[in-house]
Write an enzyme that holds these catalytic residues in place. Structure first.
Site, short mmCIF file in Angstrom:
data_model
loop_
_atom_site.label_atom_id
_atom_site.label_comp_id
_atom_site.label_asym_id
_atom_site.label_seq_id
_atom_site.Cartn_x
_atom_site.Cartn_y
_atom_site.Cartn_z
N GLU A 262 1.05 -1.61 0.51
CA GLU A 262 -0.45 0.02 -0.14
C GLU A 262 0.57 1.41 0.38
O GLU A 262 -0.05 2.30 -0.57
CB GLU A 262 -1.02 0.02 0.87
N TRP A 265 1.55 1.36 -3.35
CA TRP A 265 0.76 2.80 -4.11
C TRP A 265 1.09 3.78 -4.25
O TRP A 265 0.68 4.85 -4.93
CB TRP A 265 -1.06 1.81 -3.39
N TRP A 293 -21.30 12.75 -19.06
CA TRP A 293 -21.34 12.54 -17.90
C TRP A 293 -23.15 13.06 -17.55
O TRP A 293 -23.21 14.05 -17.92
CB TRP A 293 -20.62 13.04 -17.10
N ASN A 328 -11.38 2.23 3.06
CA ASN A 328 -10.39 2.65 1.85
C ASN A 328 -12.51 1.33 0.85
O ASN A 328 -11.55 1.64 -0.19
CB ASN A 328 -9.43 1.74 1.72
N TRP A 346 -16.20 11.97 -12.62
CA TRP A 346 -15.01 11.41 -11.38
C TRP A 346 -15.03 13.09 -10.67
O TRP A 346 -14.28 13.04 -9.31
CB TRP A 346 -14.02 11.16 -11.59
N TRP A 369 -9.69 7.87 -7.31
CA TRP A 369 -11.53 8.67 -7.91
C TRP A 369 -10.85 7.87 -10.28
O TRP A 369 -12.45 7.65 -10.24
CB TRP A 369 -11.10 9.73 -8.40
C1 FAD Z 1 -11.70 6.92 -4.14
C2 FAD Z 1 -10.47 6.74 -3.62
C3 FAD Z 1 -10.01 7.98 -2.96
C4 FAD Z 1 -8.62 8.26 -2.41
N1 FAD Z 1 -8.28 9.22 -1.46
C5 FAD Z 1 -7.20 9.14 -1.26
C6 FAD Z 1 -6.15 10.32 -0.91
O1 FAD Z 1 -6.81 11.42 -1.05
N2 FAD Z 1 -5.44 10.18 0.28
C7 FAD Z 1 -4.76 9.30 0.84
O2 FAD Z 1 -3.47 8.85 1.39
N3 FAD Z 1 -5.39 8.08 -0.06
C8 FAD Z 1 -6.61 8.19 -0.30
N4 FAD Z 1 -7.03 7.01 -1.08
C9 FAD Z 1 -6.58 5.82 -0.68
C10 FAD Z 1 -6.63 5.05 0.88
O3 FAD Z 1 -8.26 4.79 -0.28
C11 FAD Z 1 -6.61 5.45 1.69
O4 FAD Z 1 -5.14 5.99 2.16
C12 FAD Z 1 -6.44 5.04 2.72
O5 FAD Z 1 -8.05 4.40 3.00
C13 FAD Z 1 -5.83 5.08 4.36
O6 FAD Z 1 -6.83 4.77 5.69
P1 FAD Z 1 -5.33 4.15 6.39
O7 FAD Z 1 -4.09 5.86 6.60
O8 FAD Z 1 -5.78 3.52 7.34
O9 FAD Z 1 -4.56 3.32 5.84
P2 FAD Z 1 -3.85 2.23 5.13
O10 FAD Z 1 -4.82 1.14 5.24
O11 FAD Z 1 -3.35 1.44 6.91
O12 FAD Z 1 -2.74 2.17 4.24
C14 FAD Z 1 -1.56 2.75 5.05
C15 FAD Z 1 -1.73 3.86 4.03
O13 FAD Z 1 -0.68 3.57 2.91
C16 FAD Z 1 -1.36 3.90 1.72
N5 FAD Z 1 -2.22 3.22 1.24
C17 FAD Z 1 -2.81 2.51 1.30
N6 FAD Z 1 -3.88 1.47 0.48
C18 FAD Z 1 -4.11 2.84 -0.45
C19 FAD Z 1 -3.84 3.30 -2.16
N7 FAD Z 1 -5.30 2.35 -2.61
N8 FAD Z 1 -2.85 4.35 -2.82
C20 FAD Z 1 -2.55 4.67 -2.36
N9 FAD Z 1 -1.91 4.77 -1.09
C21 FAD Z 1 -2.37 3.95 -0.23
C22 FAD Z 1 -2.36 5.57 2.53
O14 FAD Z 1 -0.83 5.88 2.43
C23 FAD Z 1 -1.93 4.67 4.09
O15 FAD Z 1 -2.17 6.00 4.77
C24 FAD Z 1 -8.17 6.94 -1.81
C25 FAD Z 1 -8.46 5.87 -2.81
C26 FAD Z 1 -9.88 5.72 -3.91
C27 FAD Z 1 -10.27 4.79 -3.70
#
Ligand code: FAD
Length: 438
Positions: A262, A265, A293, A328, A346, A369
């Site tokens: 993650e 990512w 849209w 997420n 989006w 998105w």
């Molecule tokens: C539509 C959409 C919008 C999103 N907007 C954001 C946003 O504005 N900022 C953001 O940080 N993440 C975003 N995410 C990715 C992800 O949902 C969040 O990082 C995550 O939910 C944050 O919660 P956590 O800190 O508990 O993550 P954890 O699951 O604990 O993961 C740890 C860290 O890994 C990174 N990470 C995890 N999943 C992703 C992912 N899919 N993509 C990129 N980085 C990831 C983040 O930095 C996160 O804090 C988005 C996902 C979607 C589907």
């Protein structure tokens, strides 16, 4: 006539790296300069655009600056905090101080890049060096490219190369040695209050800054269930650099490969944005900009308010509105619902998330998105439309998450579904198909 002697300083400019520990740019300034003056600018170019004057992120930054100020007091120093536009702030500082060099950590977003270029050009006029360092990512720019030197457009090969390089690298955390204190010595410098900047304190709770090893260890098994605390909620800390990504990645590499993935990512999307700044307002795959849209404002409002009649969607939106956080799995569901079921652009959903998410990060938000809308890198194919009921069945089978956020679910007070799933799915597929074949 008395001539004022200007203090000779080098500046360390804090931005999204609000910590002393393992801060690369700060470490370089501290070990190479004699009089390091820490600086933070509450940037009006950003703050003026925030509609909510109780924005929790501004409160959070303000608290973190106070913490930094206290930590710097232990070094006999402080932090100079300005409220204004960076270029104007630097013009003012150049009149007041004899600045040797300016140190900072690199930014990869279009605004940050152009801001830094402007500041660098201004500093150049006085022969002041602008020195920037890699800090918010493990690998940046051209460090992860394919055999022909191009950036990766697909996550899996990118992550393979990233991981290989990470495993071969020796990553060491850096810290400031107090016995070689090179901070500019000063009494505490006063910090503008939130009110001075037209803001007020938010009551939203910020997730604590802790690396929960037990959680990370079982992350792959628990991360998809929104009713449990199965993710680390470190997003806001990564966003503003209150945690070092190197420290977290080193921990993750010992504990859980899925969690480390993650973090990859996160960097993948940062570098997609860096190499493709046009994605800020365009589809990564240009053909998808042809989608007509529907953009119903009424439908959009129901989605924002969590009143769509699809309980998993409504639970997510209500969680976001109340806490600045959304799980997420649910982010994916609500984003798919908005773009596919409602055929709303989006960019509307992205902008709403940008206003509300504590962990808002332009690159991941845009990437998430575009993934959901099918317009991005590695996108969910347009003909795959999330079914909110089957997602609920898989990830919130006992309806714990739904009942927490939608207490009236199952009563007559809860709205009927705003659209029929089967109809909406077919409408989305045919609209996308037509646009892409045109
Ligand atoms: C539509 C959409 C919008 C999103 N907007 C954001 C946003 O504005 N900022 C953001 O940080 N993440 C975003 N995410 C990715 C992800 O949902 C969040 O990082 C995550 O939910 C944050 O919660 P956590 O800190 O508990 O993550 P954890 O699951 O604990 O993961 C740890 C860290 O890994 C990174 N990470 C995890 N999943 C992703 C992912 N899919 N993509 C990129 N980085 C990831 C983040 O930095 C996160 O804090 C988005 C996902 C979607 C589907």
């Amino acid at each position: 006539m008395k001539i004022a002697i200007m203090e000779k300083v080098s500046i360390f400019w804090f931005r999204r790296d609000l910590r002393l520990e393992d801060n690369r740019g700060l470490y370089h300034a501290y070990t190479q300069e004699k009089n390091v003056l820490p600086l933070f600018i509450f940037d009006r170019e950003i703050l003026d655009d925030l509609e909510d004057k109780t924005d929790a992120r501004v409160t959070f930054i303000h608290q973190q600056i106070q913490r930094l100020s206290q930590e710097l007091a232990a070094f006999g120093s402080s932090i100079l905090v300005k409220y204004g536009k960076p270029l104007e702030v630097y013009q003012e500082l150049m009149e007041k101080y004899d600045i040797l060099n300016v140190y900072t950590n690199r930014d990869y977003e279009p605004y940050g890049i152009s801001r830094d270029l402007e500041v660098k050009n201004l500093l150049d006029t006085k022969g002041i060096q602008f020195l920037d360092f890699k800090d918010q990512v493990i690998f940046e720019k051209e460090e992860i490219v394919n055999g022909s030197g191009d950036f990766y457009k697909v996550f899996t090969p990118y992550s393979r190369v990233w991981l290989d390089k990470f495993q071969k690298a020796t990553i060491q955390l850096v810290s400031l040695n107090p016995s070689n204190n090179t901070f500019f010595q000063t009494d505490a410098i006063s910090i503008p209050s939130l009110e001075d900047m037209g803001f007020q304190a938010s009551s939203i709770q910020i997730p604590p800054l802790e690396i929960n090893q037990a959680l990370i260890q079982k992350y792959d098994q628990v991360r998809n269930f929104p009713a449990i605390n199965g993710t680390t909620r470190l997003g806001i800390h990564l966003r503003f650099g209150t945690i070092s990504v190197r420290k977290l990645a080193l921990e993750a590499s010992k504990l859980n490969a899925t969690y480390l993935n993650e973090l990859i990512w996160r960097e993948f999307y940062m570098m997609i944005l860096y190499h493709n700044p046009q994605v800020v307002d365009k589809a990564f795959k240009p053909a998808y900009d042809e989608i007509p849209w529907r953009n119903s404002e009424e439908d959009f409002q129901k989605w924002c308010d969590g009143k769509t009649g699809f309980p998993i969607v409504d639970a997510g939106m209500r969680e976001l509105n109340a806490t600045g956080y959304m799980h997420n799995r649910v982010r994916m569901i609500v984003a798919s619902f908005l773009t596919k079921h409602l055929l709303i652009d989006w960019r509307w959903g992205e902008a709403y998330f940008a206003k509300k998410l504590l962990d808002f990060e332009l690159s991941s938000n845009n990437g998430g998105w575009q993934w959901a809308a099918g317009t991005g890198t590695d996108a969910q194919p347009y003909f795959r439309v999330f079914n909110p009921d089957s997602q609920t069945e898989k990830f919130d089978k006992e309806l714990k998450y739904i009942k927490k956020w939608v207490p009236e679910y199952g009563t007559s007070a809860y709205p009927k579904p705003m659209v029929d799933h089967k109809f909406a799915r077919e409408r989305a597929i045919s609209t996308y198909k037509e646009a892409l074949n045109s």
